[in-house]
Motif scaffolding. Structure first.
Motif, PDB file in Angstrom:
ATOM      1  N   ARG A   1      -5.649   3.039 -10.136  1.00  0.00           N
ATOM      2  CA  ARG A   1      -4.553   3.817 -10.733  1.00  0.00           C
ATOM      3  C   ARG A   1      -3.199   3.270 -10.303  1.00  0.00           C
ATOM      4  O   ARG A   1      -2.221   3.327 -11.063  1.00  0.00           O
ATOM      5  N   TYR A   2      -3.154   2.717  -9.104  1.00  0.00           N
ATOM      6  CA  TYR A   2      -1.884   2.224  -8.587  1.00  0.00           C
ATOM      7  C   TYR A   2      -1.644   0.748  -8.928  1.00  0.00           C
ATOM      8  O   TYR A   2      -0.535   0.365  -9.318  1.00  0.00           O
TER       9      TYR A   2
ATOM     10  N   LEU B   1       0.824  -1.204   0.000  1.00  0.00           N
ATOM     11  CA  LEU B   1       0.000   0.000   0.000  1.00  0.00           C
ATOM     12  C   LEU B   1       0.861   1.259   0.000  1.00  0.00           C
ATOM     13  O   LEU B   1       1.691   1.463   0.890  1.00  0.00           O
ATOM     14  N   SER B   2       0.637   2.106  -0.990  1.00  0.00           N
ATOM     15  CA  SER B   2       1.417   3.340  -1.111  1.00  0.00           C
ATOM     16  C   SER B   2       1.043   4.329  -0.012  1.00  0.00           C
ATOM     17  O   SER B   2       0.007   4.200   0.661  1.00  0.00           O
ATOM     18  N   ARG B   3       1.872   5.350   0.147  1.00  0.00           N
ATOM     19  CA  ARG B   3       1.616   6.375   1.162  1.00  0.00           C
ATOM     20  C   ARG B   3       0.297   7.087   0.895  1.00  0.00           C
ATOM     21  O   ARG B   3      -0.479   7.337   1.830  1.00  0.00           O
TER      22      ARG B   3
ATOM     23  N   PRO C   1      -2.599  -3.235 -14.213  1.00  0.00           N
ATOM     24  CA  PRO C   1      -1.385  -3.730 -14.884  1.00  0.00           C
ATOM     25  C   PRO C   1      -0.421  -2.640 -15.315  1.00  0.00           C
ATOM     26  O   PRO C   1       0.801  -2.825 -15.226  1.00  0.00           O
ATOM     27  N   ALA C   2      -0.929  -1.513 -15.779  1.00  0.00           N
ATOM     28  CA  ALA C   2      -0.066  -0.409 -16.198  1.00  0.00           C
ATOM     29  C   ALA C   2      -0.116   0.740 -15.183  1.00  0.00           C
ATOM     30  O   ALA C   2       0.161   1.888 -15.511  1.00  0.00           O
ATOM     31  N   GLY C   3      -0.467   0.429 -13.926  1.00  0.00           N
ATOM     32  CA  GLY C   3      -0.606   1.454 -12.907  1.00  0.00           C
ATOM     33  C   GLY C   3       0.719   2.049 -12.485  1.00  0.00           C
ATOM     34  O   GLY C   3       1.799   1.521 -12.772  1.00  0.00           O
TER      35      GLY C   3
END
Length: 240
Positions: A120-121, A94-96, A124-126
Motif C-alpha cells: 500500500r505504501y 520506512l513510514s512510521r 507505484p501508486a502507493g
C-alpha cells in the motif's frame, strides 16, 4: 509452497554474495547494517530498508547486534509494474506505521503479514510515492543544500504542507529526515574507506567535523574514529 516466506534473522558476519530467483524485502528491526545490491551500496537502519529484485546479487554486513525481517516473495506475488518500480527504487524510506508494525514483530515474533501494508505504501501508486521519491533523491546526495523550499518544490507542495506530510508519514520534520540521511551516508563512508573524517563530514553536508562527531555520538555513543575502528575490527574478525 507458500507465495511468501518470512524470517527473523541476525547477522554475525558478512553474508558474502547471494543471488536467488525470488524478490526479497530486507527490513531492519534493530541495529545498523551495510548492504549492497546490484552493485549499489547503502546503509540500513530503522528508517531505511531495501528491496532485492529476482536475480540481483547482494550481500550484507552488520556492525554489532542486529535483527532483520526478511520477506521472500516468490514469482507471481508482485505484478510486473510493481516489481519494476521497486527495482528502480531499491531503498525503502520506512513510514512510521510500517516501523510500528516492524517493532511489534521484533517484540512478539512474526505474526501479521506486513506485506499488504508495504505494498500500500511502496507500490507505484502507493500512499508514499511522492515522499519516497524525495527521500531517495536526498539519500543519493545528502550533502546538497536541502532547504525546506527545495524539498517542497521537489514534491510540488508548499513548505507547511511538506512539514505536515513528513509528520504524518514519518513522525519527523523534513530537516530531521535530511539529518538522518546525512548521518547514514557518513557512517557508511567511515566504514568503506580511508577518506579523512573532516572530508567525509563536509561531503555529507555538515558544517565541520565536530558537527558530525556530535551527531554520531548522540546516535551511537561513538566518535567517527571509534565507529571506523569498530568496523575495521569486525572486518578482521570476519576474515579470521
Amino acid at each position: 509452497m507458500s507465495a511468501t516466506a518470512r524470517h527473523l534473522r541476525r547477522y554475525l558476519r558478512p553474508t558474502g554474495l547471494e543471488c536467488h530467483d525470488h524478490a526479497q524485502w530486507v527490513l531492519p528491526l534493530h541495529g545498523d547494517l551495510q548492504f549492497e545490491v546490484g552493485g549499489a551500496g547503502g546503509s540500513l537502519d530503522l528508517l531505511q530498508g531495501a528491496f532485492v529484485a529476482p536475480g540481483e546479487s547482494h550481500d550484507l554486513e552488520a556492525l554489532g547486534d542486529n535483527c532483520c525481517l526478511i520477506i521472500d516473495c516468490h514469482p507471481g506475488v508482485l505484478d510486473d509494474d510493481t516489481l519494476e518500480h521497486l527495482c528502480r527504487q531499491r531503498w525503502l524510506a520506512l513510514s512510521r506505521d510500517i516501523r510500528r508494525q516492524l517493532q511489534d514483530i521484533h517484540a512478539n515474533g512474526v505474526g501479521m503479514d506486513p506485506l499488504p501494508q508495504l505494498l500500500r505504501y511502496f507500490a507505484p501508486a502507493g500512499s508514499g510515492a511522492r515522499l519516497q521519491a524525495l527521500c531517495m533523491t536526498i539519500a543519493a546526495a545528502p550533502g546538497a543544500d536541502w532547504t525546506v523550499a527545495r524539498m517542497a518544490a521537489e514534491v510540488g507542495v508548499g513548505g507547511s504542507r511538506l512539514h505536515a506530510l513528513f509528520a504524518r508519514e514519518f513522525g519527523l520534520s523534513p530537516q530531521a529526515w535530511v539529518s538522518g540521511a546525512r548521518l547514514r551516508w557518513a557512517k557508511r563512508q567511515l566504514l568503506a574507506g580511508t577518506a579523512g573524517i573532516s572530508d567525509i563530514a563536509l561531503r555529507a553536508g555538515y558544517s565541520e567535523q565536530s558537527a558530525l562527531t556530535r551527531a554520531l555520538r548522540r546516535e551511537t555513543g561513538m566518535t567517527p574514529r571509534q565507529w571506523r575502528l569498530a568496523g575495521s575490527s569486525l572486518g578482521q574478525y570476519a576474515q579470521g
